[in-house]
Design a protein around this motif. Structure first.
Motif, PDB file in Angstrom:
ATOM      1  N   ARG A  39      -4.465   3.429   6.874  1.00  8.23           N
ATOM      2  CA  ARG A  39      -5.045   2.080   6.974  1.00  8.23           C
ATOM      3  C   ARG A  39      -6.502   2.185   7.419  1.00  8.23           C
ATOM      4  O   ARG A  39      -6.976   3.234   7.833  1.00  8.23           O
ATOM      5  CB  ARG A  39      -4.234   1.240   7.951  1.00  8.23           C
ATOM      6  CG  ARG A  39      -2.788   1.111   7.511  1.00  8.23           C
ATOM      7  CD  ARG A  39      -2.190  -0.200   7.944  1.00  8.23           C
ATOM      8  NE  ARG A  39      -0.864  -0.369   7.365  1.00  8.23           N
ATOM      9  CZ  ARG A  39      -0.620  -0.978   6.216  1.00  8.23           C
ATOM     10  NH1 ARG A  39      -1.592  -1.491   5.519  1.00  8.23           N
ATOM     11  NH2 ARG A  39       0.617  -1.096   5.764  1.00  8.23           N
ATOM     12  N   TYR A  75      -7.382   3.236  -3.420  1.00  3.99           N
ATOM     13  CA  TYR A  75      -7.113   2.144  -2.486  1.00  3.99           C
ATOM     14  C   TYR A  75      -6.149   1.174  -3.152  1.00  3.99           C
ATOM     15  O   TYR A  75      -6.354   0.767  -4.289  1.00  3.99           O
ATOM     16  CB  TYR A  75      -8.414   1.431  -2.112  1.00  3.99           C
ATOM     17  CG  TYR A  75      -8.212   0.189  -1.277  1.00  3.99           C
ATOM     18  CD1 TYR A  75      -7.684   0.267   0.006  1.00  3.99           C
ATOM     19  CD2 TYR A  75      -8.549  -1.063  -1.776  1.00  3.99           C
ATOM     20  CE1 TYR A  75      -7.498  -0.875   0.775  1.00  3.99           C
ATOM     21  CE2 TYR A  75      -8.378  -2.203  -1.008  1.00  3.99           C
ATOM     22  CZ  TYR A  75      -7.847  -2.101   0.268  1.00  3.99           C
ATOM     23  OH  TYR A  75      -7.659  -3.226   1.022  1.00  3.99           O
ATOM     24  N   ASP A  79      -1.374  -3.556  -0.583  1.00  2.00           N
ATOM     25  CA  ASP A  79      -0.797  -3.087   0.679  1.00  2.00           C
ATOM     26  C   ASP A  79      -1.845  -2.768   1.748  1.00  2.00           C
ATOM     27  O   ASP A  79      -1.499  -2.506   2.892  1.00  2.00           O
ATOM     28  CB  ASP A  79       0.056  -1.837   0.442  1.00  2.00           C
ATOM     29  CG  ASP A  79       1.229  -2.102  -0.481  1.00  2.00           C
ATOM     30  OD1 ASP A  79       1.806  -3.209  -0.413  1.00  2.00           O
ATOM     31  OD2 ASP A  79       1.570  -1.205  -1.269  1.00  2.00           O
ATOM     32  N   GLY A  80      -3.114  -2.732   1.346  1.00  2.00           N
ATOM     33  CA  GLY A  80      -4.168  -2.370   2.284  1.00  2.00           C
ATOM     34  C   GLY A  80      -4.130  -0.906   2.663  1.00  2.00           C
ATOM     35  O   GLY A  80      -4.577  -0.521   3.741  1.00  2.00           O
ATOM     36  N   LEU A  81      -3.621  -0.063   1.754  1.00  2.00           N
ATOM     37  CA  LEU A  81      -3.497   1.370   2.032  1.00  2.00           C
ATOM     38  C   LEU A  81      -4.498   2.188   1.241  1.00  2.00           C
ATOM     39  O   LEU A  81      -4.686   1.981   0.043  1.00  2.00           O
ATOM     40  CB  LEU A  81      -2.082   1.852   1.693  1.00  2.00           C
ATOM     41  CG  LEU A  81      -0.961   1.324   2.562  1.00  2.00           C
ATOM     42  CD1 LEU A  81       0.385   1.742   1.997  1.00  2.00           C
ATOM     43  CD2 LEU A  81      -1.115   1.813   3.997  1.00  2.00           C
TER      44      LEU A  81
END
Length: 138
Positions: A39, A75, A79-81
């Protein structure tokens, strides 16, 4: 006769070993060859992203910069991963090639901190014993 050599394939969970205390001391860091999803907070802790940038810049723009500099492979905005980039041989960019130890251990991402309690096979790891050098020492 069955071979005493334990072959580990990080992609085949049935080859993994049940984790126990001290196992990492003799391991070749196979877990450090797996893709690492992290993250934005991990990127800040690693020093790859400035806290001000993390607070004021869109993650997709940060990702674009990190992909361009080859620190991040991709990216996932849903999921913001971020997926950390690896070396050509598959090793984590923060793994020391000689010692097979993490060079950013105190700043390592949460994914690494929680392994093997969390992951594709909780409680197990892709343990592989370190092979001693075959070259004689002087």
């Amino acid at each position: 006769m069955r071979s005493s050599i334990h072959i580990v394939d990080v992609d085949r969970l049935e080859t993994w070993t049940r984790y126990r205390q001290g196992l990492c001391d003799s391991c070749a860091a196979n877990c450090c060859t797996m893709p690492v999803e992290i993250r934005l907070t991990d990127l800040v802790r690693l020093g790859l992203v400035d806290p001000f940038e993390a607070e004021h810049e869109e993650p997709r723009l940060i990702a674009r910069r990190l992909v361009k500099s080859r620190q991040v492979e991709r990216y996932n905005h849903k999921d913001g991963l971020f997926t950390m980039a690896r070396r050509a041989n598959g090793d984590c960019q923060f793994l020391d090639a000689q010692t097979r130890r993490c060079t950013v251990y105190e700043q390592r991402p949460n994914t690494c901190r929680k392994h093997p309690q969390v992951g594709p096979k909780p409680g197990y790891c892709p343990y592989g014993a370190r092979v001693k050098s075959l070259t004689p020492s002087a």
